[in-house]
Design a protein around this motif. Structure first.
Motif, PDB file in Angstrom:
ATOM      1  N   ARG A  98       0.841  -1.201   0.000  1.00 37.52           N
ATOM      2  CA  ARG A  98       0.000   0.000   0.000  1.00 37.52           C
ATOM      3  C   ARG A  98       0.871   1.243   0.000  1.00 37.52           C
ATOM      4  NH1 ARG A  98      -2.966  -0.143   5.122  1.00 37.52           N
ATOM      5  NH2 ARG A  98      -3.286   1.998   4.546  1.00 37.52           N
ATOM      6  N   LEU A  99       0.446   2.243  -0.767  1.00 39.16           N
ATOM      7  CA  LEU A  99       1.146   3.527  -0.779  1.00 39.16           C
ATOM      8  C   LEU A  99       0.712   4.409   0.392  1.00 39.16           C
ATOM      9  CD1 LEU A  99       1.067   4.503  -4.559  1.00 39.16           C
ATOM     10  CD2 LEU A  99       2.896   3.418  -3.271  1.00 39.16           C
ATOM     11  N   ALA A 100      -0.540   4.281   0.810  1.00 34.22           N
ATOM     12  CA  ALA A 100      -1.071   5.100   1.902  1.00 34.22           C
ATOM     13  C   ALA A 100      -0.427   4.665   3.210  1.00 34.22           C
ATOM     14  CB  ALA A 100      -2.581   4.952   1.982  1.00 34.22           C
ATOM     15  N   PRO A 101      -0.131   5.539   4.076  1.00 37.07           N
ATOM     16  CA  PRO A 101      -0.476   6.954   4.117  1.00 37.07           C
ATOM     17  C   PRO A 101       0.595   7.874   3.536  1.00 37.07           C
ATOM     18  CG  PRO A 101       0.426   6.350   6.224  1.00 37.07           C
ATOM     19  CD  PRO A 101       0.449   5.097   5.357  1.00 37.07           C
ATOM     20  N   PHE A 102       1.623   7.311   2.931  1.00 37.30           N
ATOM     21  CA  PHE A 102       2.756   8.110   2.462  1.00 37.30           C
ATOM     22  C   PHE A 102       2.423   8.886   1.187  1.00 37.30           C
ATOM     23  CE2 PHE A 102       3.947   4.025   4.278  1.00 37.30           C
ATOM     24  CZ  PHE A 102       4.368   4.478   5.514  1.00 37.30           C
ATOM     25  N   PHE A 103       1.671   8.258   0.319  1.00 34.40           N
ATOM     26  CA  PHE A 103       1.133   8.894  -0.877  1.00 34.40           C
ATOM     27  C   PHE A 103      -0.375   8.956  -0.673  1.00 34.40           C
ATOM     28  CE2 PHE A 103       4.928   6.730  -2.227  1.00 34.40           C
ATOM     29  CZ  PHE A 103       5.451   7.446  -3.288  1.00 34.40           C
ATOM     30  N   GLU A 104      -1.012   9.927  -1.267  1.00 27.87           N
ATOM     31  CA  GLU A 104      -2.465  10.027  -1.127  1.00 27.87           C
ATOM     32  C   GLU A 104      -3.072  10.412  -2.470  1.00 27.87           C
ATOM     33  OE1 GLU A 104      -5.292  12.954   1.297  1.00 27.87           O
ATOM     34  OE2 GLU A 104      -3.915  11.825   2.567  1.00 27.87           O
ATOM     35  N   ASP A 105      -4.202   9.809  -2.782  1.00 34.63           N
ATOM     36  CA  ASP A 105      -4.942  10.093  -4.012  1.00 34.63           C
ATOM     37  C   ASP A 105      -6.384  10.366  -3.607  1.00 34.63           C
ATOM     38  OD1 ASP A 105      -6.140  10.228  -6.491  1.00 34.63           O
ATOM     39  OD2 ASP A 105      -5.492   8.236  -7.143  1.00 34.63           O
ATOM     40  N   ARG A 106      -6.745  11.652  -3.633  1.00 35.71           N
ATOM     41  CA  ARG A 106      -8.103  12.032  -3.234  1.00 35.71           C
ATOM     42  C   ARG A 106      -8.879  12.514  -4.449  1.00 35.71           C
ATOM     43  NH1 ARG A 106      -6.984  16.432   1.109  1.00 35.71           N
ATOM     44  NH2 ARG A 106      -5.871  17.058  -0.721  1.00 35.71           N
ATOM     45  N   GLY A 107     -10.125  12.132  -4.488  1.00 37.13           N
ATOM     46  CA  GLY A 107     -11.000  12.622  -5.540  1.00 37.13           C
ATOM     47  C   GLY A 107     -11.376  14.062  -5.277  1.00 37.13           C
ATOM     48  N   GLY A 108     -11.894  14.703  -6.292  1.00 33.72           N
ATOM     49  CA  GLY A 108     -12.286  16.102  -6.173  1.00 33.72           C
ATOM     50  C   GLY A 108     -13.538  16.280  -5.332  1.00 33.72           C
ATOM     51  N   ILE A 109     -13.904  17.519  -5.157  1.00 29.82           N
ATOM     52  CA  ILE A 109     -15.082  17.853  -4.347  1.00 29.82           C
ATOM     53  C   ILE A 109     -15.939  18.865  -5.094  1.00 29.82           C
ATOM     54  CG2 ILE A 109     -13.964  17.425  -2.138  1.00 29.82           C
ATOM     55  CD1 ILE A 109     -13.585  20.494  -1.926  1.00 29.82           C
ATOM     56  N   ASP A 110     -17.190  18.919  -4.722  1.00 31.19           N
ATOM     57  CA  ASP A 110     -18.075  19.964  -5.224  1.00 31.19           C
ATOM     58  C   ASP A 110     -18.048  21.091  -4.219  1.00 31.19           C
ATOM     59  OD1 ASP A 110     -19.040  18.927  -7.639  1.00 31.19           O
ATOM     60  OD2 ASP A 110     -20.400  17.593  -6.561  1.00 31.19           O
ATOM     61  N   GLY A 111     -17.469  22.207  -4.619  1.00 31.83           N
ATOM     62  CA  GLY A 111     -17.357  23.354  -3.729  1.00 31.83           C
ATOM     63  C   GLY A 111     -18.546  24.285  -3.857  1.00 31.83           C
ATOM     64  N   PHE A 112     -18.593  25.265  -2.991  1.00 27.48           N
ATOM     65  CA  PHE A 112     -19.682  26.240  -2.988  1.00 27.48           C
ATOM     66  C   PHE A 112     -19.673  27.071  -4.273  1.00 27.48           C
ATOM     67  CE2 PHE A 112     -21.275  30.504  -1.764  1.00 27.48           C
ATOM     68  CZ  PHE A 112     -22.576  30.143  -1.484  1.00 27.48           C
ATOM     69  N   ILE A 113     -18.513  27.494  -4.695  1.00 26.00           N
ATOM     70  CA  ILE A 113     -18.411  28.353  -5.870  1.00 26.00           C
ATOM     71  C   ILE A 113     -18.061  27.560  -7.123  1.00 26.00           C
ATOM     72  CG2 ILE A 113     -17.103  30.260  -6.884  1.00 26.00           C
ATOM     73  CD1 ILE A 113     -16.812  31.380  -4.068  1.00 26.00           C
ATOM     74  N   GLU A 114     -17.182  26.587  -6.983  1.00 23.40           N
ATOM     75  CA  GLU A 114     -16.697  25.871  -8.153  1.00 23.40           C
ATOM     76  C   GLU A 114     -16.656  24.373  -7.876  1.00 23.40           C
ATOM     77  OE1 GLU A 114     -12.887  26.332 -11.142  1.00 23.40           O
ATOM     78  OE2 GLU A 114     -13.205  27.761  -9.549  1.00 23.40           O
ATOM     79  N   SER A 115     -16.892  23.573  -8.904  1.00 26.75           N
ATOM     80  CA  SER A 115     -16.864  22.122  -8.770  1.00 26.75           C
ATOM     81  C   SER A 115     -15.512  21.577  -9.208  1.00 26.75           C
ATOM     82  CB  SER A 115     -17.968  21.488  -9.618  1.00 26.75           C
ATOM     83  OG  SER A 115     -17.853  20.084  -9.582  1.00 26.75           O
ATOM     84  N   TYR A 116     -14.954  20.720  -8.357  1.00 24.02           N
ATOM     85  CA  TYR A 116     -13.715  20.026  -8.689  1.00 24.02           C
ATOM     86  C   TYR A 116     -13.968  18.517  -8.655  1.00 24.02           C
ATOM     87  CZ  TYR A 116     -11.364  24.458  -7.906  1.00 24.02           C
ATOM     88  OH  TYR A 116     -10.961  25.757  -7.974  1.00 24.02           O
ATOM     89  N   ALA A 117     -15.202  18.106  -8.950  1.00 25.41           N
ATOM     90  CA  ALA A 117     -15.574  16.698  -8.851  1.00 25.41           C
ATOM     91  C   ALA A 117     -14.768  15.818  -9.799  1.00 25.41           C
ATOM     92  CB  ALA A 117     -17.067  16.521  -9.108  1.00 25.41           C
ATOM     93  N   ASP A 118     -14.317  16.357 -10.906  1.00 23.96           N
ATOM     94  CA  ASP A 118     -13.562  15.564 -11.869  1.00 23.96           C
ATOM     95  C   ASP A 118     -12.048  15.766 -11.732  1.00 23.96           C
ATOM     96  OD1 ASP A 118     -13.523  18.151 -12.724  1.00 23.96           O
ATOM     97  OD2 ASP A 118     -14.061  17.711 -14.801  1.00 23.96           O
ATOM     98  N   THR A 119     -11.630  16.306 -10.607  1.00 22.01           N
ATOM     99  CA  THR A 119     -10.211  16.585 -10.357  1.00 22.01           C
ATOM    100  C   THR A 119      -9.702  15.703  -9.228  1.00 22.01           C
ATOM    101  OG1 THR A 119     -10.510  18.871 -11.032  1.00 22.01           O
ATOM    102  CG2 THR A 119      -8.585  18.393  -9.695  1.00 22.01           C
ATOM    103  N   ARG A 120      -8.489  15.207  -9.363  1.00 21.23           N
ATOM    104  CA  ARG A 120      -7.832  14.430  -8.310  1.00 21.23           C
ATOM    105  C   ARG A 120      -6.755  15.290  -7.675  1.00 21.23           C
ATOM    106  NH1 ARG A 120      -5.122   9.906 -11.478  1.00 21.23           N
ATOM    107  NH2 ARG A 120      -4.379   9.239  -9.467  1.00 21.23           N
TER     108      ARG A 120
END
Length: 169
Positions: A98-120
């Motif tokens: 496992r790479l975690a916790p040393f490396f991390e890969d998080r999916g994007g989020i839907d923010g209040f002003i802008e969406s980063y859902a398709d961003t890692r």
């Protein structure tokens, strides 16, 4: 799977490593840009040791690269650091590490002003050592195998002793 034994100094379980001789390996040292002061000193110590090994012929080759602490990757982007992460993640997964916790890969989020859902968002460790033999990743530090943290310094110690540091075989 190799039998685990306890390290007499630390009491931690150790895996027996078999694999290519250090002189047959390509070693890549990855250093996070802008580390803390403590991280910078650690980077310098590891780089000095690996450079000395390369100069003495103790490893086949040594490359030193910098990568960001974090990298935002959009759907149409394929930066080199993200491609390197994918290569390491695939090698670790294939070996059951496992790479975690040393490396991390998080999916994007839907923010209040802008969406980063398709961003890692990729997070990289302060220091990593990757060993390749015949183009295949055979060693990756840091990572977790069988619940044990394989530390960067353990890879350098093994290479310095002329032993294999291939922990993904």
């Amino acid at each position: 799977m190799a039998e685990k034994t306890a390290d007499p100094e630390t009491g931690r379980r150790r895996g027996e490593r078999t694999g290519p001789a250090p002189a047959a390996c390509e070693v890549s040292l990855y250093l996070r840009a802008s580390p803390t002061a403590v991280g910078k000193r650690r980077q310098e110590r590891v780089e000095e040791r690996l450079t000395a090994l390369a100069d003495d012929g103790g490893v086949g080759s040594l490359s030193v690269e910098r990568w960001p602490g974090q990298l935002r990757v959009g759907p149409d982007e394929d930066p080199e650091a993200a491609a390197r992460y994918e290569e390491l993640a695939a090698a670790a997964d294939e070996a059951g590490a496992r790479l975690a916790p040393f490396f991390e890969d998080r999916g994007g989020i839907d923010g209040f002003i802008e969406s980063y859902a398709d961003t890692r968002v990729l997070t990289f460790p302060v220091i990593a050592v990757v060993l390749k033999h015949d183009g295949e990743v055979v060693g990756l530090y840091p990572c977790r195998r069988d619940g044990v943290h394989d530390r960067v310094e353990e890879a350098v110690d093994a290479l310095d002793a002329g032993e294999s540091a291939a922990n993904l075989r």
